[in-house]
Scaffold this motif. Structure first.
Motif, short mmCIF file in Angstrom:
data_model
loop_
_atom_site.label_atom_id
_atom_site.label_comp_id
_atom_site.label_asym_id
_atom_site.label_seq_id
_atom_site.Cartn_x
_atom_site.Cartn_y
_atom_site.Cartn_z
N LEU A 52 26.84 -26.67 15.71
CA LEU A 52 26.75 -27.34 16.26
C LEU A 52 25.89 -26.75 16.69
O LEU A 52 24.70 -27.35 17.84
CB LEU A 52 27.10 -28.13 17.42
CG LEU A 52 28.11 -28.83 17.75
CD1 LEU A 52 29.40 -29.10 18.13
CD2 LEU A 52 27.66 -29.75 17.00
N PRO A 72 28.00 -30.40 10.88
CA PRO A 72 29.22 -30.37 11.63
C PRO A 72 30.08 -31.68 11.13
O PRO A 72 31.48 -31.56 11.53
CB PRO A 72 29.22 -31.00 13.60
CG PRO A 72 27.29 -31.08 13.25
CD PRO A 72 26.81 -30.45 12.65
N GLU A 73 30.21 -32.84 10.63
CA GLU A 73 30.71 -33.84 10.18
C GLU A 73 31.26 -33.34 9.08
O GLU A 73 31.73 -34.03 8.72
CB GLU A 73 30.14 -35.41 9.96
CG GLU A 73 28.54 -34.80 9.08
CD GLU A 73 27.09 -34.92 9.76
OE1 GLU A 73 27.62 -33.88 10.84
OE2 GLU A 73 26.04 -35.45 9.52
N PHE A 81 36.54 -30.71 24.22
CA PHE A 81 35.18 -29.91 25.00
C PHE A 81 35.70 -29.70 26.72
O PHE A 81 37.00 -30.17 27.21
CB PHE A 81 34.09 -30.93 24.95
CG PHE A 81 33.70 -31.00 24.03
CD1 PHE A 81 32.57 -30.35 23.99
CD2 PHE A 81 33.72 -32.03 23.01
CE1 PHE A 81 31.50 -30.46 22.17
CE2 PHE A 81 33.41 -31.47 21.62
CZ PHE A 81 32.26 -30.89 21.39
N ALA A 85 33.91 -34.87 26.79
CA ALA A 85 33.51 -35.48 26.28
C ALA A 85 33.72 -37.06 25.45
O ALA A 85 33.73 -36.91 23.89
CB ALA A 85 32.17 -34.36 25.19
N TYR A 87 34.17 -41.02 24.84
CA TYR A 87 32.42 -41.77 24.48
C TYR A 87 33.41 -43.18 26.24
O TYR A 87 33.87 -43.70 26.01
CB TYR A 87 33.08 -42.66 23.20
CG TYR A 87 33.16 -41.62 22.18
CD1 TYR A 87 31.94 -40.37 21.67
CD2 TYR A 87 34.18 -41.44 21.07
CE1 TYR A 87 32.56 -39.65 21.31
CE2 TYR A 87 34.19 -40.69 20.49
CZ TYR A 87 33.37 -39.27 20.58
OH TYR A 87 33.45 -38.75 19.11
N ARG A 146 42.27 -36.90 20.45
CA ARG A 146 41.70 -37.58 19.58
C ARG A 146 41.35 -35.78 18.82
O ARG A 146 40.59 -36.18 17.47
CB ARG A 146 40.10 -37.02 20.40
CG ARG A 146 38.81 -38.18 19.92
CD ARG A 146 37.61 -37.85 20.06
NE ARG A 146 37.54 -37.42 20.75
CZ ARG A 146 36.00 -36.96 22.31
NH1 ARG A 146 35.40 -38.11 22.41
NH2 ARG A 146 35.79 -35.81 23.26
N ILE B 173 29.05 -35.36 24.17
CA ILE B 173 29.63 -36.38 23.80
C ILE B 173 28.70 -36.43 22.58
O ILE B 173 29.67 -37.35 21.33
CB ILE B 173 29.24 -38.10 24.65
CG1 ILE B 173 29.93 -37.07 26.10
CG2 ILE B 173 29.80 -39.14 24.14
CD1 ILE B 173 29.33 -38.35 27.45
N TYR B 175 27.92 -34.70 20.57
CA TYR B 175 28.64 -33.47 19.64
C TYR B 175 30.37 -33.81 19.03
O TYR B 175 30.22 -33.48 17.83
CB TYR B 175 28.39 -31.81 20.51
CG TYR B 175 26.85 -31.68 20.32
CD1 TYR B 175 26.49 -31.76 19.63
CD2 TYR B 175 26.82 -30.86 21.74
CE1 TYR B 175 24.80 -31.28 20.15
CE2 TYR B 175 26.01 -30.27 21.99
CZ TYR B 175 24.92 -30.44 20.78
OH TYR B 175 23.47 -29.91 21.45
N ALA B 176 30.50 -34.28 19.87
CA ALA B 176 32.42 -34.58 19.92
C ALA B 176 32.51 -35.82 19.03
O ALA B 176 33.38 -35.28 18.35
CB ALA B 176 32.47 -35.55 20.96
N TYR B 177 31.29 -36.36 18.81
CA TYR B 177 31.40 -37.88 17.55
C TYR B 177 31.13 -37.14 16.90
O TYR B 177 31.36 -37.52 15.57
CB TYR B 177 30.38 -38.44 18.06
CG TYR B 177 30.55 -40.01 17.47
CD1 TYR B 177 31.36 -41.47 17.80
CD2 TYR B 177 29.80 -40.99 16.43
CE1 TYR B 177 31.18 -42.19 17.31
CE2 TYR B 177 29.68 -41.78 16.07
CZ TYR B 177 30.37 -42.49 16.18
OH TYR B 177 31.33 -43.74 15.19
N ARG B 178 29.80 -35.92 16.18
CA ARG B 178 29.88 -35.86 15.22
C ARG B 178 30.36 -34.97 14.42
O ARG B 178 31.10 -34.85 12.75
CB ARG B 178 28.23 -35.13 14.94
CG ARG B 178 26.97 -35.77 15.08
CD ARG B 178 26.01 -34.40 14.97
NE ARG B 178 25.97 -34.64 13.27
CZ ARG B 178 24.91 -34.08 12.66
NH1 ARG B 178 24.02 -33.17 13.36
NH2 ARG B 178 25.21 -34.20 11.53
N VAL B 179 31.86 -33.69 15.71
CA VAL B 179 32.25 -32.77 14.91
C VAL B 179 34.09 -34.03 14.18
O VAL B 179 34.59 -33.91 13.65
CB VAL B 179 33.03 -32.41 16.12
CG1 VAL B 179 34.12 -32.10 16.11
CG2 VAL B 179 32.20 -30.96 16.38
#
Lengths: 363, 233
Positions: A52, A72-73, A81, A85, A87, A146, B173, B175-179
């Motif tokens: 990131l 990152p993906e 976090f 974080a 959704y 998660r 939020i 970043y979390a989704y991308r990780v």
């Protein structure tokens, strides 16, 4: 094979070096704590490992795979976090399922995995709630679920207990190592709380000013801080640091601090400073050889312990910490637990030697 | 008790006073031309829907003759133009708002401010040169020309309102989704946009209001959006 090997990682914001050639390795199933004061680059380091930090330079190898250039993906990590974080527009179930959805798993296995991790974290009864309907503890657990659900080889924790209350923090401190061991996951855990570092970390990496100042077993960092700066940071109350006199004796040094005398296996440093943990300062109601008279200045109960502020006859102030109240009367005698203590050189800031031998007070 | 009822009466009077013009317009819409112009004004009259029929059919029959009015055509034009210009502004403005909110780049603030400053400029200032120029390049009297001009109003509005919403959502939020394993584009569409949706709705309504009052349709978002939008500016 290591879960993670970081080699000479650097991050720069403009002219400011946030991280400077940092190396770090995490073994399989190992928990490494990244410890340091705030604003020292701990979070930046985690983000760089996660991909990131676009400006990060250096090599990141995850489970034998060089991911330094991967977004990152493509790194297959878990991350928790500080602010959870979650959704906000998805129920807890979908929050947890997100890593599985990204892998395009079928509905049935997703449901099964989400259920199993939710049961493990005891949040299976709130899976249909939206984040705003969850308590802080449940949010915390959802974020954790998660991070765990995709069974990553490494999870990054960015100070996840910072924003939760003391009771929950205490629970998670005990529960987290158990969870990680059960899921066979390695972890990097960022914190600035040394208790958390001791409770969670197998090894502790102390980050100061963008560099790793010490990377060792948690107990070693505690007993033998590599620098005076670490000695000041790691511990609450911190290590007593006392200006001392050193005198060569054979190949070693005879150190006199606050009237107590210790022998160390190292040449005398230029500006000797003796460090002793508050637990290693023993209190006695009777004088004896090797003990020094002191006055009790204040007694403060803290976390079922008693912090005793002492002043010796030469004016040195030091703190003792014990789970029993100090002896009655304001005049007592102090000694040092054998084998505990460290010798620093204030000129270089480095630890020179530790584990002293007790010495008779030379008259 | 007395004070409370007095307060009620006072409030009622205020409401009546301010609602009267609207009430009077409604009353007039149900009268014929002659009745509207009669003195003293009549409160009791046989109501007629003649005016409404005229608006919808486009022919107003009076004692003198038939008057053609292009109301429906103009309404449709307004609707089409505002809808199209808002769509264009959304396609351009939302990604731009995201970029201004999330990334620091050279002259970024200057660009954003320049776009905002277009809203300060009095329309009359650009009217003459623009219409001359449009005539030269053949954009006068076209939908494209108008939609282009409307961007001066809608684009800064959408950019600045939506930007605030993107800034308020924690980047963690996304970043979390991308990780988790999702691409940047997916994160933008599934996380960033939904989180900014109230802002986008407010900006859309605010840019359409000048031309159309179809706002009631989006009332829930409108109230939330307007109040938030007002704070954010």
């Amino acid at each position: 094979m290591s879960a993670l090997i970081v080699t000479s990682l650097s991050v720069r914001y403009g002219t400011h070096h946030v991280l400077r050639d940092v190396d770090l390795d995490v073994r399989q199933n190992e928990r490494v704590v990244l410890f340091g004061p705030s604003g020292v680059g701990k979070t930046v380091m985690l983000r760089a490992i996660a991909g990131l930090e676009p400006g990060a330079v250096g090599q990141v190898v995850l489970a034998g795979r060089d991911v330094s250039r991967d977004p990152p993906e493509a790194r297959h990590l878990g991350m928790a976090f500080q602010n959870f974080a979650l959704y906000p527009h998805m129920p807890a179930r979908e929050n947890i399922a997100s890593p599985l959805r990204a892998r395009k798993l079928d509905t049935a296995p997703i449901a099964a995995k989400v259920k199993s991790v939710a049961e493990l974290l005891r949040i299976d009864h709130v899976l249909d709630h939206f984040p705003r309907q969850l308590s802080n503890g449940q949010k915390q657990r959802t974020a954790l679920a998660r991070a765990l659900v995709g069974e990553p080889k490494l999870i990054l924790f960015d100070d996840p207990l910072r924003n939760v209350d003391a009771k929950l923090r205490y629970e998670m401190r005990i529960e987290l190592p158990r969870l990680l061991a059960k899921r066979e996951t390695a972890a990097i855990y960022v914190t600035q709380d040394f208790r958390e570092a001791m409770a969670i970390g197998d090894r502790v990496a102390v980050l100061i000013d963008g560099e790793i100042a010490q990377f060792a077993l948690a107990d070693e960092v505690y007993d033998r801080p590599a620098t005076i700066a670490i000695a000041r940071l790691f511990g609450d109350p911190p290590m007593n640091l006392i200006a001392a006199h050193g005198q060569a004796r054979g190949s070693g040094t005879l150190v006199r601090a606050a009237g107590l005398v210790f022998g160390f296996d190292a040449a005398p440093p230029r500006e000797p400073v003796f460090g002793i943990r508050p637990e290693a300062v023993m209190l006695f109601s009777e004088p004896e050889t090797g003990r020094v008279a002191a006055q009790i200045v204040a007694v403060t109960p803290m976390n079922e312990r008693y912090l005793v502020l002492l002043r010796t006859e030469d004016g040195t102030e030091l703190v003792a910490s014990h789970d029993t109240p100090p002896p009655h009367g304001s005049h007592i005698w102090i000694g040092a637990e054998p084998g505990l203590g460290a010798l620093f050189d204030a000129a270089t800031g480095l630890c020179v030697a530790a584990a002293p031998s007790s010495e008779e007070i030379a008259a | 008790m007395i004070l409370k009822s007095l307060r009620g009466v006072a409030l009622l009077l205020v409401v009546l006073f301010f609602m009267f013009p609207i009430f009077w317009i409604v009353v007039m819409s149900l009268q014929t031309n002659a009745e509207i112009l009669s003195l003293p004004p009549k409160l009791i009259f046989p109501p007629t829907l003649m005016n409404y029929t005229a608006l919808i059919t486009g022919h107003l029959k009076t004692s003198v003759g038939t008057l053609n009015i292009a109301f429906m055509h103009n309404l449709w034009n307004s609707f089409l133009l505002s809808a199209l210009s808002v769509i264009v502004a959304l396609v351009l403005g939302v990604p731009a708002a995201y970029a201004f909110a999330r990334y620091k780049f050279r002259l970024g603030e200057d660009m954003a401010f320049t776009l905002l400053s277009l809203k300060f400029a009095p329309p009359l200032l650009v009217l003459l040169p623009l219409s001359l120029e449009f005539q030269r390049v053949g954009l006068d009297n076209t939908y494209i020309g108008l939609i282009w001009i409307y961007q001066l109003i809608t684009l800064p509005l959408i950019l600045w309102i939506v930007r605030g919403y993107f800034e308020d959502a924690s980047p963690d939020i996304e970043y979390a989704y991308r990780v988790d394993g999702h691409s940047w584009l997916k994160g933008f569409l599934k996380i960033a946009i939904p989180l900014a949706r109230p802002g986008i709705a407010a900006a859309v309504v605010l840019s359409i209001i000048p031309t159309l009052a179809i706002a009631l349709y989006a009332q829930r978002w409108l109230v939330e959006g307007l109040s938030l939008g007002a704070v954010k500016g």
